[in-house]
Each structure stands twice: as C-alpha cells, then as structure tokens.
Write a protein that holds these residues in place. Structure first.
Motif: not given
Length: 606
Positions: A12, A38-43
């Motif tokens: 993370h 765009w990014k993942t929810s877990n950063s």
C-alpha cells in the motif's frame, strides 16, 4: 496520441495519488486535450494519462475500462488497423464505448490475452491491468516508436512516457549511470535499454513486462524480433509497392488536419506522394531552410515537389541567434541527451505545424536504415562478409567471433572525433573513470555462428541509431508542440518485407535504395528520383561555433564536473568548442548537450 504514467507497488502506498499526479502534470504537452486516471482500492497501483485527441475527438477519453470493470487500459500512440479490428470484434459481440483506435486493445485482450499484441499495427506503448489475475502489463511497439521509461526496485515499478516525468515523481534520485554516459560519449545518444539515469531503463522495443502485484513476480519477454520476419520470394519492387500502398491507406486515418515535414529528398517525397494520392486535398507541406540559403537548404526542392503534388507549402527559415537563444529549452524538450545539431530544425517544423492548427505530421524517416541509404552502413556489411569468408578459411580471434561489427564504429561517422581516435584513449584525461571498462561495442556483439550479415546489420542500425537518435528525438520534439508524428516507412510490415526479401536475395551490391526506388518510380518526377542525397543537416560549423560562444562557459565547473563525469581541466578544454577537421559530432558538442540536459533534468527535481 498521449503520455502515460503509473505506479505499481507490492505494498500500500499512502502518497500514490500525489506521486502519479506530479508525473501526469509533467506530461501536459503530450496531451493538452484531456486527462484521466484510475487506481486500485488498496492503493497498490495507479495509471494516469494525458490525451492529444486525434481519433474520436469527443469520446475517446482514457482510461478505457471494460464492462466488468476488471480490465483497465491507458495507451499512447495510434493503432492504424483499428477499423478492421473493431469490425471483427463487433461481429463477435464486443460492445465499444467509443470509436477510438486504442479501445480495440482492451477488447482484443479479452479474447487473446497479452498475445493481442501481434494483432496490433501501429505505434504504441500501453499499460493494462487485469484485476482478475492481479497482473499489470507494460508493452511497447515493435520498432520502438513510442517511448516507455521504467524505474524498478525491489517492491515498486514507476513508469512514464518521458524521463523528466519520472523525476517529477520525487521518488528517483538524479544519479548518472556511468556505463550509459560512457556510451553516450561514443555514440551521441544512449542506446536501449539504458538511460542516462541510474535505475531507470527503457523497455526494449517489441517487449512486454508483466507484474503480478499479488506475489510480485515480474517477467519480461520479447514478443517481436526483426530477424524473425518470414522469408519472401518474388519481385522486390512489386512486394514493396504493395505494402507501401497498404500503409498509405492506414496511416491517413485522422480526425484532425495533417501535414508532412518535406525535404528535397526521396524519402519524404515518396511519403508525400503516397499520402496525397490516398487523401487528396488534406495535406500541407512544411519545409525548413537557413539564412542566406546555403547548399544544405532544400526549400526550393521541397517547393517544387509540393507544387507537383498540388500540396499547400509552408516554409520555415531557421535563425542562428534564435536557435542559440532557445538551446537550453531544447535540452529539456529532447528529454534524453541526443547530440544532433539538427534538433532545432525538427522542433521548429513541428511548432510551425501546430501554429497552423495541424496536430498530425508525417516524416520520411527509416528508409536509409532499411534500404542501404548510408554508404558507411553498406561498407560495414561488406567488410563483415569478408571477415566471415576469412573465418571459413583460417582461424580468427575469439573477439572477432563474438563481435560481428567491430568495423561498424570505424565506418560510423559519429563515433570518432575527426582524428579517427576512439574516445577511450583520446579523452581519458578529460573524462573521469566512470565504468569505462564497459565495452562500447557491446550493442554490436553477436555470438558466432552468424546467420545473415545483411539482416543483422539492418537490425543493429535500427536498434541503435534509428531508434535512439532518429525516432527518439522525432517523438520528443513533435510532442513538445503537442503534435503527433507518424513514420510510415518504419511500419513493421514494410520492415518485415525488406528483411523477408533479404532472406531469399541480396540487395547489398545494388545502388542505394534500389528496391525502394524501383517500387515508387512512377510516383515521383525523375528530378526527385535522381537527386543526390543531402541529409537533413544545418550549417553545422557555424551553429556549433555560435552555441559555444553563448553557452560554452556552462561546461567550466558545471554539473558534469560536480557529478564526476569530467575533470576540471578537461571541462575547460571542451568548453572551447573545438571542432576537429571532418568531425561530425565533436566531443565538445556532446559534452555541451549532456551538460545542458543535466541542468534541465535537475530543474525537474524542484
């Protein structure tokens, strides 16, 4: 056409958004028409891009995300065969959100995985994340038209379309790579996959990098090699003309006005003729010239062809004082250190196009490398044929067996300082010890047995001089003005045709560009076909003299001495701007380019 950037981490990252935003902002000139991220929810992962709208201006926004929201794509470049690909995908049930050329990549991946690369025809670099598998892919086109720089350490990968964008991330120290700098002083550019900055490399052309963010497994493979082109029988001129006609039909696709950088030579002339024939009334020609119209000024020749093809003509006269005044700015635009005095001309013609509301330009680059346009390149191949013959009759040294092109640098005019003395000996009293044991012939070492010398010679010139001097500066200096540059003569199908033909017959002993000339002889006036090659070269001696008069002092106790590249005495000597007789790129000019580049990169850290 765009600029892309991103951050991929095994853990993370609290500052993910801030880091990527800085890189994205640095790419504004590559895409002033829009931005997306765009990014993942877990950063752990974030992609970003800047857009230059060329195809589907209103709807082609990125990132592209599929219906299930588990595939995400950002892409830089143009997929020339997107219409054909799109029609087939629609027939198979795919639903498109836009008419953008790059959206086809996402749908092709849904069907074929990363093997979809083989279906793409064009210039591109892209990042795709498959959330189902937890795998991110970074890919680059076959000939390396679109750049992709990568910083990698144990638990993170940062990538971008430009070197200075990576530095803007704030995560990478500006430490010079000694081997890359040493090679720069030999070649005047840094060969792939090296970059001038330690721990930053270029993804090789025709390669794909996969990163599993779950177990942090990283793999890289070549998905295309120039020497793997299938053998082709038949009449070379007919085969080449067939593929040229096909290329011209594909590369004219654009939703914005187009232009061509036109000299008086064969290569840009034949591109102009092909485009004008395929898309009449849509093309504008731009040509550069010089004060006083010296012999290297080709404006009259270019104007003649433009009139012959009924193309509107714009000329740009390059001013020596203006060139010198903008020299530091140009160092930043180039992004990589490239010691080519013609850079100002490249930049100015693209700027003129943009000022005339033209966002797509064509250029005739690549034919010299593919079809023996350089005499020294032919000599290299011929001498290596003699070496191979010698090996078949008597023993030769291990070094000769390993190095297919020791003569390449002797013939290559940019390697020496004019006195025919390699920099390894001439400048060891000026350049500090910085990994000088690295053999500068390394890019030309191929283990024996050698396959086809003609093909390997073409491969080497494409992998080095064409990509890192020609293609690289063309991309950076066009995008500096937010202009997309298209190079029809390095379309991979034309490249494969030239290589495939050489697997069944040889053109080495024919006149320069014999196959190409025969293929297009009906397209151009004989005055163009028979005109001697000049090359895109300004009044070199006068320009370099002016540059050192204005900027030579920067070398004295400059950043190159502070970084331990030059010693003080050597820097003062190089600051004089000596131009040895017959030198194409003097060591002094290479040093000045490197110094101004380093100053430009240092500013990116602030």
């Amino acid at each position: 056409m765009c600029g892309i950037a991103g951050y991929i981490s095994a853990t993370h990252q609290h500052e993910l958004q801030t880091i990527v935003q800085k890189m994205q902002d640095s790419l504004y000139h590559r895409g002033p028409d829009g931005a997306g991220s765009w990014k993942t929810s877990n950063s752990k992962l974030m992609f970003a891009m800047r857009r230059l709208a060329i195809i589907d201006i209103d709807n082609g926004h990125q990132p592209f995300i599929n219906e299930n929201k588990d595939l995400i794509l950002v892409a830089n470049g143009e997929i020339y065969n997107f219409i054909e690909l799109r029609e087939k995908l629609i027939q198979r049930g795919h639903v498109f959100k836009s008419k953008s050329d790059c959206e086809v990549i996402l749908h092709l991946y849904e069907e074929k995985g990363i093997d979809c690369l083989h279906d793409l025809r064009g210039m591109f670099a892209f990042a795709l994340f498959d959330a189902r598998k937890g795998i991110a892919y970074l890919a680059r086109d076959r000939m390396g038209e679109k750049p992709l720089y990568i910083f990698q350490d144990k638990e993170e990968i940062i990538f971008s379309s430009e070197l200075k964008s990576l530095l803007k991330s704030g995560k990478i120290p500006l430490l010079l790579d000694e081997k890359a700098i040493y090679w720069y002083f030999h070649y005047g550019y840094v060969p792939d996959p090296l970059s001038p900055i330690r721990n930053i490399r270029k993804l090789p052309a025709g390669s794909v990098l996969s990163i599993n963010i779950n177990d942090w497994k990283i793999t890289e493979k070549k998905w295309w090699n120039i020497e793997d082109a299938p053998a082709i029988d038949g009449n070379p001129a007919l085969k080449i003309r067939e593929v040229l006609n096909e290329i011209s039909q594909l590369v004219v696709r654009s939703d914005v006005p187009v232009g061509i950088a036109l000299s008086g030579g064969l290569d840009s002339s034949l591109v102009a003729a092909l485009i004008a024939k395929e898309s009449p009334g849509s093309l504008t020609a731009f040509s550069v010239g010089y004060e006083g119209r010296p012999p290297c000024d080709e404006r009259d020749d270019a104007r003649f062809l433009a009139k012959h093809l009924n193309i509107p003509f714009q000329e740009v006269e390059l001013n020596e004082d203006e060139m010198s005044a903008n020299f530091l700015k140009l160092a930043s635009y180039r992004d990589d250190p490239i010691a080519d005095i013609a850079s100002w001309g490249y930049y100015q013609v693209m700027l003129a196009a943009k000022q005339n509301d033209i966002s797509v330009m064509y250029q005739g680059q690549g034919a010299d490398e593919l079809f023996w346009g350089y005499p020294w390149l032919k000599e290299t191949a011929k001498e290596n044929h003699l070496r191979l013959k010698k090996f078949n009759t008597s023993p030769i040294s291990n070094d000769e067996i390993d190095t297919i092109y020791p003569y390449f640098m002797d013939k290559f005019p940019f390697f020496h300082d004019g006195n025919k003395i390699p920099y390894t000996s001439r400048f060891k009293n000026k350049i500090k010890e910085l990994g000088a044991s690295a053999d500068p012939r390394e890019p030309y070492k191929i283990k024996f047995p050698w396959e086809n010398i003609d093909i390997m010679t073409t491969k080497m010139i494409c992998d080095t001089y064409l990509r890192q001097n020609g293609i690289a500066q063309s991309d950076r200096l066009s995008m500096a003005s937010s202009v997309e540059l298209r190079l029809p003569l390095i379309d991979y199908r034309l490249v494969e045709t030239a290589i495939g033909l050489r697997k069944t017959q040889s053109d080495l002993n024919l006149p320069p560009k014999a196959w190409l000339r025969e293929a297009v002889q009906d397209l151009l006036p004989q005055t163009v076909m028979n005109r001697p090659k000049k090359g895109f070269s300004p009044p070199t001696h006068s320009w370099q003299k002016q540059l050192f008069k204005t900027w030579g002092h920067l070398l004295e106790d400059g950043l190159l001495t502070q970084h331990g590249i030059l010693n003080s005495e050597g820097a003062k000597d190089l600051a004089k701007g000596e131009q040895p007789l017959n030198s194409v790129i003097p060591a002094s000019f290479k040093a000045l380019i490197l110094e101004t580049w380093l100053r430009a990169m240092t500013k990116e850290l602030t």
